[in-house]
Design a protein around this motif. Sequence first.
Motif, PDB file in Angstrom:
ATOM      1  N   ALA A 226       6.680  11.888  -0.906  1.00  0.00           N
ATOM      2  CA  ALA A 226       6.279  12.127   0.492  1.00  0.00           C
ATOM      3  C   ALA A 226       7.483  12.584   1.316  1.00  0.00           C
ATOM      4  O   ALA A 226       7.869  11.948   2.291  1.00  0.00           O
ATOM      5  N   LYS A 227       8.060  13.703   0.909  1.00  0.00           N
ATOM      6  CA  LYS A 227       9.264  14.220   1.582  1.00  0.00           C
ATOM      7  C   LYS A 227       9.021  14.502   3.061  1.00  0.00           C
ATOM      8  O   LYS A 227       9.899  14.273   3.899  1.00  0.00           O
ATOM      9  N   GLU A 228       7.819  14.988   3.394  1.00  0.00           N
ATOM     10  CA  GLU A 228       7.514  15.325   4.786  1.00  0.00           C
ATOM     11  C   GLU A 228       7.635  14.094   5.688  1.00  0.00           C
ATOM     12  O   GLU A 228       8.195  14.175   6.784  1.00  0.00           O
TER      13      GLU A 228
ATOM     14  N   GLU B 171       0.851  -1.189   0.000  1.00  0.00           N
ATOM     15  CA  GLU B 171       0.000   0.000   0.000  1.00  0.00           C
ATOM     16  C   GLU B 171       0.888   1.242   0.000  1.00  0.00           C
ATOM     17  O   GLU B 171       1.851   1.323   0.753  1.00  0.00           O
ATOM     18  N   SER B 172       0.557   2.211  -0.828  1.00  0.00           N
ATOM     19  CA  SER B 172       1.342   3.439  -0.919  1.00  0.00           C
ATOM     20  C   SER B 172       0.745   4.528  -0.035  1.00  0.00           C
ATOM     21  O   SER B 172      -0.456   4.746  -0.037  1.00  0.00           O
ATOM     22  N   ILE B 173       1.589   5.199   0.742  1.00  0.00           N
ATOM     23  CA  ILE B 173       1.180   6.311   1.600  1.00  0.00           C
ATOM     24  C   ILE B 173       1.937   7.549   1.135  1.00  0.00           C
ATOM     25  O   ILE B 173       3.161   7.513   0.994  1.00  0.00           O
ATOM     26  N   ASN B 174       1.206   8.661   0.914  1.00  0.00           N
ATOM     27  CA  ASN B 174       1.848   9.856   0.366  1.00  0.00           C
ATOM     28  C   ASN B 174       1.768  11.097   1.238  1.00  0.00           C
ATOM     29  O   ASN B 174       2.334  12.121   0.891  1.00  0.00           O
ATOM     30  N   ASN B 175       1.047  11.045   2.364  1.00  0.00           N
ATOM     31  CA  ASN B 175       1.025  12.231   3.221  1.00  0.00           C
ATOM     32  C   ASN B 175       1.158  11.832   4.689  1.00  0.00           C
ATOM     33  O   ASN B 175       0.846  10.711   5.072  1.00  0.00           O
ATOM     34  N   TYR B 176       1.638  12.772   5.470  1.00  0.00           N
ATOM     35  CA  TYR B 176       1.995  12.480   6.861  1.00  0.00           C
ATOM     36  C   TYR B 176       0.779  12.117   7.711  1.00  0.00           C
ATOM     37  O   TYR B 176       0.887  11.257   8.592  1.00  0.00           O
ATOM     38  N   GLU B 177      -0.366  12.735   7.464  1.00  0.00           N
ATOM     39  CA  GLU B 177      -1.565  12.434   8.252  1.00  0.00           C
ATOM     40  C   GLU B 177      -1.974  10.970   8.065  1.00  0.00           C
ATOM     41  O   GLU B 177      -2.278  10.276   9.035  1.00  0.00           O
TER      42      GLU B 177
ATOM     43  N   ARG C 281       1.308  -5.096   8.777  1.00  0.00           N
ATOM     44  CA  ARG C 281       0.876  -4.307   7.623  1.00  0.00           C
ATOM     45  C   ARG C 281       2.112  -3.682   7.006  1.00  0.00           C
ATOM     46  O   ARG C 281       2.944  -3.104   7.713  1.00  0.00           O
ATOM     47  N   MET C 282       2.250  -3.794   5.700  1.00  0.00           N
ATOM     48  CA  MET C 282       3.398  -3.210   5.011  1.00  0.00           C
ATOM     49  C   MET C 282       2.929  -2.045   4.158  1.00  0.00           C
ATOM     50  O   MET C 282       1.960  -2.162   3.416  1.00  0.00           O
ATOM     51  N   ILE C 283       3.633  -0.926   4.279  1.00  0.00           N
ATOM     52  CA  ILE C 283       3.325   0.255   3.484  1.00  0.00           C
ATOM     53  C   ILE C 283       4.590   0.732   2.790  1.00  0.00           C
ATOM     54  O   ILE C 283       5.700   0.457   3.247  1.00  0.00           O
ATOM     55  N   ALA C 284       4.409   1.410   1.673  1.00  0.00           N
ATOM     56  CA  ALA C 284       5.537   1.941   0.910  1.00  0.00           C
ATOM     57  C   ALA C 284       5.430   3.453   0.840  1.00  0.00           C
ATOM     58  O   ALA C 284       4.344   4.004   0.656  1.00  0.00           O
TER      59      ALA C 284
END
Length: 135
Positions: free
Chosen positions: A93-95, A34-40, A84-87
């Motif tokens: 997602a520099k933050e 799963e891709s995560i792109n923001n800090y929240e 759970r694995m996230i990418a």
Amino acid sequence: PLRKQDRTRLIDCLLKTALRSGFVIVGGIVMKLESINNYEDFKAVVKGEDEIVLACFTAEWCSPCQSMKEELDVLHDELQGVARMIAIDIDVAKEIALKEDVQGVPTIICYKKGKEKDRVGGYKKAASVRKLLKL
């Protein structure tokens, strides 16, 4: 050899098939994670109940990240129901990368109950990453 336009069509078709099969594209790398792109969103995932989370920090330009993709896909399949694995693509997602003090890629950070438990950097085989979870 394929003409350029035929190659482009073939690549588009392969990517669409991969996406329909549940894969995601992270930093130009097709992965099951799963891709995560923001800090929240990142914090919401990491702070989830008692779930163990492996956050895999990668980048499109990173050759070891691309080599490690298969190892991460194997782990993803093995750890269903355990972790759970996230990418996270550090260029997108520099933050997240900055706030989590990621110094290089690939970096894998293991979180439990919202707290960092361990991290490894550089190319690692699935067995080495499994040790983070003590499995």
